[in-house]
Design a protein around this motif. Sequence first.
Motif, PDB file in Angstrom:
ATOM      1  N   GLN A 168       0.827  -1.199   0.000  1.00 10.65           N
ATOM      2  CA  GLN A 168       0.000   0.000   0.000  1.00 10.65           C
ATOM      3  C   GLN A 168       0.863   1.252   0.000  1.00 10.65           C
ATOM      4  O   GLN A 168       0.523   2.256  -0.636  1.00 10.65           O
ATOM      5  CB  GLN A 168      -0.937   0.008   1.208  1.00 10.65           C
ATOM      6  CG  GLN A 168      -1.990   1.114   1.155  1.00 10.65           C
ATOM      7  CD  GLN A 168      -2.847   1.024  -0.093  1.00 10.65           C
ATOM      8  OE1 GLN A 168      -3.418  -0.023  -0.398  1.00 10.65           O
ATOM      9  NE2 GLN A 168      -2.934   2.121  -0.844  1.00 10.65           N
ATOM     10  N   GLY A 169       1.990   1.194   0.695  1.00 10.22           N
ATOM     11  CA  GLY A 169       2.913   2.329   0.679  1.00 10.22           C
ATOM     12  C   GLY A 169       3.444   2.600  -0.712  1.00 10.22           C
ATOM     13  O   GLY A 169       3.618   3.762  -1.110  1.00 10.22           O
ATOM     14  N   ASP A 172       0.692   4.406  -2.524  1.00 17.27           N
ATOM     15  CA  ASP A 172       0.595   5.788  -2.034  1.00 17.27           C
ATOM     16  C   ASP A 172       1.731   6.640  -2.593  1.00 17.27           C
ATOM     17  O   ASP A 172       1.531   7.808  -2.959  1.00 17.27           O
ATOM     18  CB  ASP A 172       0.625   5.810  -0.506  1.00 17.27           C
ATOM     19  CG  ASP A 172      -0.629   5.218   0.112  1.00 17.27           C
ATOM     20  OD1 ASP A 172      -1.644   5.100  -0.604  1.00 17.27           O
ATOM     21  OD2 ASP A 172      -0.581   4.856   1.303  1.00 17.27           O
ATOM     22  N   ARG A 175       0.981   7.462  -6.180  1.00 18.52           N
ATOM     23  CA  ARG A 175      -0.015   8.536  -6.272  1.00 18.52           C
ATOM     24  C   ARG A 175       0.634   9.892  -6.014  1.00 18.52           C
ATOM     25  O   ARG A 175       0.326  10.881  -6.688  1.00 18.52           O
ATOM     26  CB  ARG A 175      -1.143   8.297  -5.267  1.00 18.52           C
ATOM     27  CG  ARG A 175      -2.299   9.283  -5.378  1.00 18.52           C
ATOM     28  CD  ARG A 175      -3.384   9.006  -4.371  1.00 18.52           C
ATOM     29  NE  ARG A 175      -4.045   7.734  -4.610  1.00 18.52           N
ATOM     30  CZ  ARG A 175      -3.911   6.664  -3.840  1.00 18.52           C
ATOM     31  NH1 ARG A 175      -3.145   6.702  -2.766  1.00 18.52           N
ATOM     32  NH2 ARG A 175      -4.558   5.556  -4.128  1.00 18.52           N
TER      33      ARG A 175
END
Length: 206
Positions: A168-169, A172, A175
């Motif tokens: 997930q990091g 992120d 993004r």
Amino acid sequence: MGAVTTDNSVDRADRVPKQDRSRATRQRLLEAAVACLAEHGWAGSTVSVVAERAGVSRGAAQHHFPTREDLFTAAVEYVAEERSTALRALFPQGAAGDRRAVVAALVDLYTGPLFRAALHLWVAASNEDQLRPRVTELEARVGRETHRIAVDLLAADESRPGVRETVQGLLDMARGLGLANLLTDDGGRREGVVAQWAALLDEALD
């Protein structure tokens, strides 16, 4: 009976091209909507503007998408699904041995016209009560799909502590790079960040 069968065959033959034309019109509208959002933002992306860009009448656009919100949420969803398909197709045999290529491909998801269009939609949704729940639901679904793709391509074992958070990091981070790229071409810096993240993933996932 033979005449009836012939008439039905003719009817079916008439319907198929109409269905094909309808699908083609819908796709042109979706692609035009994403392009308009990326170029002009929410305020400048009306149904009329999209219809003109797609080469169809406003009435035809509203036949497929009765409201502006219907059109733009469907457009971003459509391209998000297309990009997910394209991302999987880049590595048909998996890519656990080339994590740098996977990281670069994931970063590309957030630096193209899809991300620009989605960002304009998010900003609009923050101020539009009718739009907000639909965009929130869409973003959650697209986010889950992107996470699943990343896990598969990286051959990440999420049963291990910290692996889910690491993946997930990565998303992120991607993004964030996409946001930085909105104002200036951030390609040079991205290359270094992609290389560093690939090295970190090799350590965290092996």
